[in-house]
Design an enzyme around this catalytic site. Structure first.
Site, PDB file in Angstrom:
ATOM      1  N   SER A 218       0.850  -1.184   0.000  1.00  0.00           N
ATOM      2  CA  SER A 218       0.000   0.000   0.000  1.00  0.00           C
ATOM      3  C   SER A 218       0.885   1.232   0.000  1.00  0.00           C
ATOM      4  O   SER A 218       1.713   1.402   0.896  1.00  0.00           O
ATOM      5  CB  SER A 218      -0.896   0.019   1.244  1.00  0.00           C
ATOM      6  N   GLY A 220      -0.355   4.502  -0.085  1.00  0.00           N
ATOM      7  CA  GLY A 220      -1.186   5.669   0.190  1.00  0.00           C
ATOM      8  C   GLY A 220      -1.945   6.129  -1.035  1.00  0.00           C
ATOM      9  O   GLY A 220      -2.560   5.327  -1.757  1.00  0.00           O
ATOM     10  N   ALA A 221      -1.886   7.419  -1.311  1.00  0.00           N
ATOM     11  CA  ALA A 221      -2.617   7.986  -2.445  1.00  0.00           C
ATOM     12  C   ALA A 221      -2.108   7.479  -3.787  1.00  0.00           C
ATOM     13  O   ALA A 221      -2.796   7.608  -4.806  1.00  0.00           O
ATOM     14  CB  ALA A 221      -2.525   9.508  -2.400  1.00  0.00           C
ATOM     15  N   GLY A 223      -1.702   4.376  -4.478  1.00  0.00           N
ATOM     16  CA  GLY A 223      -2.334   3.104  -4.768  1.00  0.00           C
ATOM     17  C   GLY A 223      -1.527   1.915  -4.295  1.00  0.00           C
ATOM     18  O   GLY A 223      -0.934   1.931  -3.213  1.00  0.00           O
ATOM     19  N   GLY A 249      -6.982   0.128   4.175  1.00  0.00           N
ATOM     20  CA  GLY A 249      -6.125  -1.021   3.903  1.00  0.00           C
ATOM     21  C   GLY A 249      -6.858  -2.340   4.048  1.00  0.00           C
ATOM     22  O   GLY A 249      -6.588  -3.304   3.319  1.00  0.00           O
ATOM     23  N   ASP A 250      -7.801  -2.402   4.990  1.00  0.00           N
ATOM     24  CA  ASP A 250      -8.590  -3.617   5.178  1.00  0.00           C
ATOM     25  C   ASP A 250      -9.483  -3.874   3.966  1.00  0.00           C
ATOM     26  O   ASP A 250      -9.672  -5.028   3.546  1.00  0.00           O
ATOM     27  CB  ASP A 250      -9.440  -3.511   6.437  1.00  0.00           C
TER      28      ASP A 250
END
Length: 310
Positions: A218, A220-221, A223, A249-250
């Site tokens: 992950s 963040g913004a 992707g 994230g889940d």
């Protein structure tokens, strides 16, 4: 059926306030309570996109009883949480309506005895034998659970030939990785802690060398970036979505796991994971997503990359 494991389940409480000011009293404008912890958030999203899910982990005390009661009303979710003497933790999220920022307060969780851990292991292995299509091992370890717990659970899943996704951090991730999970989904900070590298591409390669079959990071913004035996891809949302990032994230884990069970190609799995993650940011609480935002983003997620040579 998909199995999700939340060893440190929680009752998630979300407060919304007009503006969060340190050292000041606040009038709460909205309160929500729901089953929480990473695996329970994953389960709720999986159920919302049409999958039957069994949730397991630990639950105890008054908070645990509330958790069981709430899970009774979750469609497509079967409660297989194992009882413990200690009280299930609470997590408190304070959402600042003025900025959209969230402040999170997480209790440590109950101390789990060796006998309770053994009972969980038996229940978990029974769920694997009962036909789990895939399993997600998610979140922190409560006090008393051995640090190599996820390694043991990964090995049990692999012995049962059930694909396993591991989403944790720190030493639990390091130990679990050695058991060779099918997928891990760390964020950039967790990758850096694991490998010592702050360059995501290098850190992902290092994580795969340590045992993961596939690493989906992950960013963040930006992707998700995935390095898998089948190829390497980057998936990014078409636009920034503002809101509460708790649980994003889940939702990405739910997208990846559902795509695995449905035998989607990696680019389709990643597009679903990114769209669900961004749509969760737009939702007020973790474990939910805004369907209209998800549908809008799903067809517009940019996925680039290449298939590995045979």
């Amino acid at each position: 059926m998909i199995l999700t494991v939340t060893l440190n389940a929680a009752l998630d409480i979300t407060y919304r306030v007009p503006a969060l000011v340190p050292h000041a009293s606040h009038r709460v404008t909205e309160v929500t309570e729901r089953p929480g912890g990473k695996g329970l958030n994953v389960a709720r999203v999986l159920a919302a996109i049409g999958h039957d899910v069994t949730v397991t982990g630990f639950a105890g005390g008054d908070t645990g009883r509330t958790l069981h009661e709430r899970l009774r009303h979750e469609p497509r979710v079967t409660d297989a949480l194992v009882p413990v003497e200690g009280a299930t933790r609470r997590t408190l999220a304070i959402v600042d309506a003025a900025t959209g920022d969230t402040t999170q307060l997480n209790e440590p969780g109950p101390t789990v005895s060796p006998a309770e851990w053994s009972a969980f292991r038996e229940s978990y292995e029974e769920s694997l034998r009962e036909g789990a299509a895939a399993v997600a091992l998610c979140g922190s370890l409560p006090p008393g659970v051995p640090v190599n717990a996820y390694a043991a659970l990964v090995r049990a899943a692999r012995a049962a030939r059930v694909p396993v996704l591991l989403d944790t951090s720190g030493e639990a991730l390091r130990r679990g990785l050695a058991a060779r999970p099918d997928i891990i989904k760390p964020n950039a900070d967790e990758l850096a802690e694991l490998t010592g590298s702050h360059e995501p591409a290098q850190a992902i390669r290092d994580a795969r060398r340590r045992g993961a079959h596939a690493v989906v990071a992950s960013l963040g913004a930006k992707g998700l970036r995935a390095v898998t035996p089948e190829g390497t891809w980057q998936a990014a949302p078409p636009r920034m979505v503002r809101g509460n990032p708790t649980g994003a994230g889940d939702s990405a884990v739910a997208g990846l796991l559902s795509g695995l069970v449905e035998e989607l190609a990696w680019p389709e799995r990643l597009a679903r994971a990114v769209a669900l993650s961004a749509a969760t940011v737009a939702a007020p609480v973790a474990g939910e997503f805004v369907p209209a935002t998800y549908e809008d983003l799903l067809t517009r997620v940019a996925v680039t990359g290449e298939v590995s040579a045979a």
